[in-house]
Design a protein around this motif. Sequence first.
Motif, PDB file in Angstrom:
ATOM      1  N   LEU A  79      28.552  34.865 103.239  1.00  0.00           N
ATOM      2  CA  LEU A  79      27.882  35.101 104.500  1.00  0.00           C
ATOM      3  C   LEU A  79      28.250  36.469 105.066  1.00  0.00           C
ATOM      4  O   LEU A  79      29.236  37.087 104.653  1.00  0.00           O
ATOM      5  CB  LEU A  79      28.262  34.021 105.514  1.00  0.00           C
ATOM      6  N   GLN A  80      27.473  36.911 106.042  1.00  0.00           N
ATOM      7  CA  GLN A  80      27.817  38.134 106.758  1.00  0.00           C
ATOM      8  C   GLN A  80      28.995  37.858 107.699  1.00  0.00           C
ATOM      9  O   GLN A  80      29.096  36.767 108.274  1.00  0.00           O
ATOM     10  CB  GLN A  80      26.621  38.631 107.571  1.00  0.00           C
ATOM     11  N   PRO A  81      29.890  38.822 107.878  1.00  0.00           N
ATOM     12  CA  PRO A  81      31.032  38.615 108.780  1.00  0.00           C
ATOM     13  C   PRO A  81      30.621  38.175 110.189  1.00  0.00           C
ATOM     14  O   PRO A  81      31.320  37.378 110.816  1.00  0.00           O
ATOM     15  CB  PRO A  81      31.721  39.983 108.790  1.00  0.00           C
ATOM     16  N   ILE A  94      37.441  40.814 109.494  1.00  0.00           N
ATOM     17  CA  ILE A  94      36.820  40.007 108.445  1.00  0.00           C
ATOM     18  C   ILE A  94      36.177  40.961 107.459  1.00  0.00           C
ATOM     19  O   ILE A  94      35.180  41.613 107.784  1.00  0.00           O
ATOM     20  CB  ILE A  94      35.768  39.041 109.020  1.00  0.00           C
ATOM     21  N   ASP A  95      36.744  41.064 106.259  1.00  0.00           N
ATOM     22  CA  ASP A  95      36.233  42.022 105.271  1.00  0.00           C
ATOM     23  C   ASP A  95      36.090  43.410 105.884  1.00  0.00           C
ATOM     24  O   ASP A  95      35.081  44.101 105.700  1.00  0.00           O
ATOM     25  CB  ASP A  95      34.889  41.552 104.698  1.00  0.00           C
ATOM     26  N   ASP A  96      37.100  43.819 106.661  1.00  0.00           N
ATOM     27  CA  ASP A  96      37.180  45.135 107.298  1.00  0.00           C
ATOM     28  C   ASP A  96      36.218  45.319 108.468  1.00  0.00           C
ATOM     29  O   ASP A  96      36.124  46.426 109.016  1.00  0.00           O
ATOM     30  CB  ASP A  96      36.965  46.266 106.278  1.00  0.00           C
ATOM     31  N   PHE A  97      35.505  44.271 108.875  1.00  0.00           N
ATOM     32  CA  PHE A  97      34.678  44.343 110.073  1.00  0.00           C
ATOM     33  C   PHE A  97      35.509  43.831 111.251  1.00  0.00           C
ATOM     34  O   PHE A  97      35.984  42.688 111.228  1.00  0.00           O
ATOM     35  CB  PHE A  97      33.406  43.501 109.915  1.00  0.00           C
ATOM     36  N   ILE A 151      44.738  39.046 113.025  1.00  0.00           N
ATOM     37  CA  ILE A 151      44.585  38.362 111.737  1.00  0.00           C
ATOM     38  C   ILE A 151      43.616  39.178 110.888  1.00  0.00           C
ATOM     39  O   ILE A 151      42.533  39.536 111.349  1.00  0.00           O
ATOM     40  CB  ILE A 151      44.069  36.923 111.894  1.00  0.00           C
ATOM     41  N   ILE A 152      44.006  39.469 109.663  1.00  0.00           N
ATOM     42  CA  ILE A 152      43.149  40.168 108.709  1.00  0.00           C
ATOM     43  C   ILE A 152      42.814  39.183 107.597  1.00  0.00           C
ATOM     44  O   ILE A 152      43.707  38.623 106.964  1.00  0.00           O
ATOM     45  CB  ILE A 152      43.851  41.415 108.136  1.00  0.00           C
ATOM     46  N   SER A 153      41.532  38.960 107.367  1.00  0.00           N
ATOM     47  CA  SER A 153      41.129  37.969 106.374  1.00  0.00           C
ATOM     48  C   SER A 153      39.799  38.389 105.753  1.00  0.00           C
ATOM     49  O   SER A 153      39.384  39.537 105.862  1.00  0.00           O
ATOM     50  CB  SER A 153      41.042  36.581 107.029  1.00  0.00           C
ATOM     51  N   ASP A 154      39.138  37.449 105.104  1.00  0.00           N
ATOM     52  CA  ASP A 154      37.864  37.726 104.449  1.00  0.00           C
ATOM     53  C   ASP A 154      36.950  36.521 104.620  1.00  0.00           C
ATOM     54  O   ASP A 154      37.391  35.431 104.996  1.00  0.00           O
ATOM     55  CB  ASP A 154      38.068  38.037 102.960  1.00  0.00           C
TER      56      ASP A 154
END
Length: 235
Positions: free
Chosen positions: A119-121, A148-151, A176-179
């Motif tokens: 999905l899109q962030p 989320i994925d650098d967004f 929080i940095i995640s994907d």
Amino acid sequence: MARTYNQDCILAHALDLLGERWTLLIIRDLFLGPQRFGDLQAGLPGIGANLLSKRLKELEEAGLVEAVTSGDARGRYRLSETGEALRPAVRTMMKWSIMYFLERPDSSPAVECIYTDNLQPDSVALAIEIFADYCPDPDNNYVAHLLIDDFPYTVYNMNGRMTVRRGADGPAVATIISDVATLMQSFRMELTLEEAKKRMKMSGDQKALSHLLRCIVHKEAHEHARTVTPMAAAF
């Protein structure tokens, strides 16, 4: 609005305003913050420029959307206070949609959407608001950043209600940095809390992090609760 149901019913009048194709999706995209025309069009594959212009004009005339300019920036569109007030109704509709399609006997594009990790962030960021409704913490007010994925997004948990916006320019107490894949698998209870944490980078206030993680990861809560929320039961 040009078309009308011509019914003396308050729901019909609301649908006269909001029921045209693309209207609620434009509003959905503006929940995360102001957007330029080109960004809105890019986020709504399939809508033509003329139709998007028409819908935005209609929403402006209805007082739900405002066109703003600032300095060297090109025009942006943002929700008015009245438009922002639609957020709880749209969020409830999204919850209902998840439960409805998961209860249907046959597969569908909607079910595939729920079980995809592609999905899109923006969609994932809005989903966090849905799950946060089942984890209210009115005494834990905080602002956090979520990548989320650098967004980048900013999460506001205020008075038991969570709101997510695009961008992360202001101060925050936690990050929080995640994907997309990790967050979607956490929503679907395919990951335990420890498994999810190993795939994330976290820093900052532990109380804020604990609540934000609880809004994302549900596996242990579902397994140990005597009663489960409708959303958890749907998965």
